[in-house]
Design a protein around this motif. Structure first.
Motif, PDB file in Angstrom:
ATOM      1  N   LYS A  23      -3.873  -7.879  -2.785  1.00 29.80           N
ATOM      2  CA  LYS A  23      -4.720  -7.108  -1.864  1.00 29.80           C
ATOM      3  C   LYS A  23      -4.907  -5.681  -2.341  1.00 29.80           C
ATOM      4  O   LYS A  23      -5.956  -5.057  -2.110  1.00 29.80           O
ATOM      5  CB  LYS A  23      -4.088  -7.123  -0.463  1.00 29.80           C
ATOM      6  N   GLU A  24      -3.895  -5.141  -3.017  1.00 32.10           N
ATOM      7  CA  GLU A  24      -3.973  -3.778  -3.553  1.00 32.10           C
ATOM      8  C   GLU A  24      -4.547  -3.739  -4.969  1.00 32.10           C
ATOM      9  O   GLU A  24      -4.594  -2.677  -5.592  1.00 32.10           O
ATOM     10  CB  GLU A  24      -2.584  -3.133  -3.540  1.00 32.10           C
ATOM     11  N   GLY A  25      -4.950  -4.915  -5.479  1.00 33.80           N
ATOM     12  CA  GLY A  25      -5.543  -4.973  -6.816  1.00 33.80           C
ATOM     13  C   GLY A  25      -4.536  -4.860  -7.937  1.00 33.80           C
ATOM     14  O   GLY A  25      -4.891  -4.522  -9.068  1.00 33.80           O
ATOM     15  N   ILE A  26      -3.258  -5.171  -7.648  1.00 27.20           N
ATOM     16  CA  ILE A  26      -2.207  -5.073  -8.659  1.00 27.20           C
ATOM     17  C   ILE A  26      -2.109  -6.413  -9.380  1.00 27.20           C
ATOM     18  O   ILE A  26      -1.745  -7.424  -8.778  1.00 27.20           O
ATOM     19  CB  ILE A  26      -0.841  -4.712  -8.036  1.00 27.20           C
ATOM     20  N   ASN A  86       0.833  -1.204   0.000  1.00 25.99           N
ATOM     21  CA  ASN A  86       0.000   0.000   0.000  1.00 25.99           C
ATOM     22  C   ASN A  86       0.868   1.255   0.000  1.00 25.99           C
ATOM     23  O   ASN A  86       1.594   1.507   0.966  1.00 25.99           O
ATOM     24  CB  ASN A  86      -0.927  -0.019   1.219  1.00 25.99           C
ATOM     25  N   LEU A  87       0.801   2.026  -1.065  1.00 29.22           N
ATOM     26  CA  LEU A  87       1.679   3.191  -1.211  1.00 29.22           C
ATOM     27  C   LEU A  87       1.414   4.253  -0.145  1.00 29.22           C
ATOM     28  O   LEU A  87       2.352   4.914   0.325  1.00 29.22           O
ATOM     29  CB  LEU A  87       1.521   3.798  -2.604  1.00 29.22           C
ATOM     30  N   LYS A  88       0.165   4.407   0.246  1.00 28.50           N
ATOM     31  CA  LYS A  88      -0.176   5.402   1.272  1.00 28.50           C
ATOM     32  C   LYS A  88       0.482   5.038   2.605  1.00 28.50           C
ATOM     33  O   LYS A  88       1.059   5.904   3.280  1.00 28.50           O
ATOM     34  CB  LYS A  88      -1.686   5.490   1.434  1.00 28.50           C
ATOM     35  N   ASP A  89       0.392   3.764   2.994  1.00 24.33           N
ATOM     36  CA  ASP A  89       1.014   3.329   4.244  1.00 24.33           C
ATOM     37  C   ASP A  89       2.536   3.454   4.186  1.00 24.33           C
ATOM     38  O   ASP A  89       3.179   3.832   5.174  1.00 24.33           O
ATOM     39  CB  ASP A  89       0.639   1.875   4.545  1.00 24.33           C
ATOM     40  N   VAL A 100      10.943  -2.018   2.699  1.00 22.53           N
ATOM     41  CA  VAL A 100       9.599  -2.555   2.467  1.00 22.53           C
ATOM     42  C   VAL A 100       9.723  -4.025   2.082  1.00 22.53           C
ATOM     43  O   VAL A 100      10.638  -4.399   1.339  1.00 22.53           O
ATOM     44  CB  VAL A 100       8.882  -1.788   1.330  1.00 22.53           C
ATOM     45  N   THR A 101       8.817  -4.851   2.593  1.00 24.37           N
ATOM     46  CA  THR A 101       8.697  -6.219   2.105  1.00 24.37           C
ATOM     47  C   THR A 101       7.313  -6.393   1.493  1.00 24.37           C
ATOM     48  O   THR A 101       6.329  -5.840   1.996  1.00 24.37           O
ATOM     49  CB  THR A 101       8.890  -7.263   3.228  1.00 24.37           C
ATOM     50  N   THR A 102       7.265  -7.149   0.411  1.00 25.46           N
ATOM     51  CA  THR A 102       5.995  -7.416  -0.250  1.00 25.46           C
ATOM     52  C   THR A 102       5.952  -8.892  -0.633  1.00 25.46           C
ATOM     53  O   THR A 102       6.946  -9.602  -0.542  1.00 25.46           O
ATOM     54  CB  THR A 102       5.831  -6.569  -1.522  1.00 25.46           C
ATOM     55  N   ASN A 103       4.798  -9.315  -1.080  1.00 27.45           N
ATOM     56  CA  ASN A 103       4.644 -10.665  -1.621  1.00 27.45           C
ATOM     57  C   ASN A 103       3.438 -10.671  -2.550  1.00 27.45           C
ATOM     58  O   ASN A 103       2.695  -9.672  -2.611  1.00 27.45           O
ATOM     59  CB  ASN A 103       4.509 -11.698  -0.489  1.00 27.45           C
ATOM     60  N   PRO A 104       3.205 -11.746  -3.301  1.00 27.61           N
ATOM     61  CA  PRO A 104       2.081 -11.768  -4.233  1.00 27.61           C
ATOM     62  C   PRO A 104       0.728 -11.520  -3.564  1.00 27.61           C
ATOM     63  O   PRO A 104      -0.153 -10.875  -4.149  1.00 27.61           O
ATOM     64  CB  PRO A 104       2.149 -13.175  -4.831  1.00 27.61           C
ATOM     65  N   SER A 105       0.550 -12.000  -2.336  1.00 24.59           N
ATOM     66  CA  SER A 105      -0.712 -11.790  -1.625  1.00 24.59           C
ATOM     67  C   SER A 105      -0.945 -10.310  -1.337  1.00 24.59           C
ATOM     68  O   SER A 105      -2.065  -9.801  -1.481  1.00 24.59           O
ATOM     69  CB  SER A 105      -0.719 -12.580  -0.313  1.00 24.59           C
ATOM     70  N   LEU A 106       0.122  -9.604  -0.933  1.00 25.11           N
ATOM     71  CA  LEU A 106      -0.002  -8.175  -0.644  1.00 25.11           C
ATOM     72  C   LEU A 106      -0.261  -7.373  -1.913  1.00 25.11           C
ATOM     73  O   LEU A 106      -1.007  -6.384  -1.897  1.00 25.11           O
ATOM     74  CB  LEU A 106       1.258  -7.673   0.065  1.00 25.11           C
ATOM     75  N   ALA A 113       5.672  -2.028 -12.290  1.00 22.74           N
ATOM     76  CA  ALA A 113       5.466  -0.584 -12.147  1.00 22.74           C
ATOM     77  C   ALA A 113       5.186  -0.222 -10.694  1.00 22.74           C
ATOM     78  O   ALA A 113       5.620   0.832 -10.201  1.00 22.74           O
ATOM     79  CB  ALA A 113       4.311  -0.131 -13.043  1.00 22.74           C
ATOM     80  N   HIS A 114       4.477  -1.108  -9.995  1.00 20.95           N
ATOM     81  CA  HIS A 114       4.166  -0.845  -8.589  1.00 20.95           C
ATOM     82  C   HIS A 114       5.427  -0.956  -7.736  1.00 20.95           C
ATOM     83  O   HIS A 114       5.630  -0.147  -6.814  1.00 20.95           O
ATOM     84  CB  HIS A 114       3.102  -1.819  -8.100  1.00 20.95           C
ATOM     85  N   TYR A 115       6.267  -1.938  -8.036  1.00 21.71           N
ATOM     86  CA  TYR A 115       7.549  -2.020  -7.333  1.00 21.71           C
ATOM     87  C   TYR A 115       8.366  -0.747  -7.537  1.00 21.71           C
ATOM     88  O   TYR A 115       8.997  -0.241  -6.601  1.00 21.71           O
ATOM     89  CB  TYR A 115       8.349  -3.227  -7.821  1.00 21.71           C
ATOM     90  N   LYS A 116       8.360  -0.239  -8.745  1.00 21.80           N
ATOM     91  CA  LYS A 116       9.093   0.987  -9.039  1.00 21.80           C
ATOM     92  C   LYS A 116       8.529   2.159  -8.244  1.00 21.80           C
ATOM     93  O   LYS A 116       9.281   2.995  -7.720  1.00 21.80           O
ATOM     94  CB  LYS A 116       9.049   1.283 -10.541  1.00 21.80           C
ATOM     95  N   ALA A 117       7.209   2.210  -8.123  1.00 22.44           N
ATOM     96  CA  ALA A 117       6.572   3.278  -7.343  1.00 22.44           C
ATOM     97  C   ALA A 117       6.979   3.201  -5.874  1.00 22.44           C
ATOM     98  O   ALA A 117       7.189   4.232  -5.218  1.00 22.44           O
ATOM     99  CB  ALA A 117       5.054   3.191  -7.482  1.00 22.44           C
ATOM    100  N   ILE A 118       7.089   1.983  -5.355  1.00 25.45           N
ATOM    101  CA  ILE A 118       7.555   1.798  -3.973  1.00 25.45           C
ATOM    102  C   ILE A 118       9.001   2.264  -3.837  1.00 25.45           C
ATOM    103  O   ILE A 118       9.355   2.986  -2.897  1.00 25.45           O
ATOM    104  CB  ILE A 118       7.418   0.325  -3.536  1.00 25.45           C
ATOM    105  N   CYS A 119       9.833   1.879  -4.795  1.00 25.05           N
ATOM    106  CA  CYS A 119      11.244   2.279  -4.772  1.00 25.05           C
ATOM    107  C   CYS A 119      11.399   3.796  -4.820  1.00 25.05           C
ATOM    108  O   CYS A 119      12.347   4.346  -4.235  1.00 25.05           O
ATOM    109  CB  CYS A 119      11.997   1.646  -5.939  1.00 25.05           C
ATOM    110  N   ASP A 120      10.489   4.456  -5.487  1.00 19.68           N
ATOM    111  CA  ASP A 120      10.559   5.921  -5.594  1.00 19.68           C
ATOM    112  C   ASP A 120      10.243   6.608  -4.275  1.00 19.68           C
ATOM    113  O   ASP A 120      10.571   7.789  -4.093  1.00 19.68           O
ATOM    114  CB  ASP A 120       9.590   6.417  -6.678  1.00 19.68           C
TER     115      ASP A 120
END
Length: 218
Positions: free
Chosen positions: A34-37, A9-12, A25-31, A45-52
């Motif tokens: 959950k965000e609809g990715i 979740n980018l907001k969190d 940050v740690t993520t997995n396919p389930s997470l 692209a979402h990983y890149k957004a987290i990295c940013d």
């Protein structure tokens, strides 16, 4: 101790970063789900957004379970950003993949660790992090914190550089106890980190200070 947030979740993630204590940050396919990715390109692209958002250490998990596919997927994930740490499951081909990716100077996080022997194998293969799941062990009446302590002691005995990343951390006492026994990292939801702020004496003390200030200036 490093604080990672376990979410996609980018907001969190932004809120944790703005707090000034976030190390990764740690993520997995389930997470991600959950965000609809959905879809490889959207996930990347979402990983890149987290990295940013964050300064370093974004664990991105492979889906594959065979050596060749894990290598291919891991290398693709590593290309997204230098902050990516490739998350590999604790299976035979996973240990081989960790060894190979480490030789290519790609950082790895060996996930789904439930025994000291598994942690020892991951460290021998050169994993950057190992992720013992303490909450899931607690769920089946096994002391997850004892596992963290065992791994920390083994790594200290032999000078392994692999960091112990306590995962499945579900509440404040988990976090504090991990700090007491020497875990290098904890990863947990945002509310576990922010709950460290809370104490009733802080609240009552602040209330009294403000009331006294109001009296003195009325």
């Amino acid at each position: 101790m490093k604080f990672f947030i376990d979410t996609a979740n980018l907001k969190d993630i932004q809120e944790a970063y703005d707090l000034g204590v976030l190390d990764g940050v740690t993520t997995n396919p389930s997470l991600m789900a959950k965000e609809g990715i959905k879809g490889d390109e959207n996930v990347k692209a979402h990983y890149k957004a987290i990295c940013d958002i964050v300064d370093n250490n974004v664990s991105a998990e492979v889906i594959a379970t065979d050596f060749e596919s894990m290598i291919k997927e891991g290398e693709e994930l590593a290309k997204i950003d230098d902050k990516i740490v490739v998350k590999i499951p604790m299976i035979k081909d996973g240990v081989k993949a960790i060894k190979y990716l480490t030789s290519q100077e790609i950082r790895t996080n060996c996930t789904l660790i439930f025994s000291p022997g598994q942690a020892l194998l991951a460290a021998k293969a050169g994993a950057s992090y190992v992720s013992p799941f303490i909450g899931r062990l607690d769920d089946i009446a096994i002391d997850g914190l004892a596992l963290i302590e065992q791994i920390v002691n083994i790594y200290d005995n032999y000078g392994f550089s692999t960091e112990v990343l306590a995962a499945s951390v579900r509440h404040t006492m988990h976090l504090i106890q991990c700090a007491e026994i020497g875990a290098d990292v904890v990863t947990c939801p945002l509310n576990v980190i922010t709950s460290l702020l809370n104490h009733p004496l802080t609240d009552s003390g602040l209330e009294k200070f403000l009331a006294d200030h109001k009296k003195a200036n009325s």
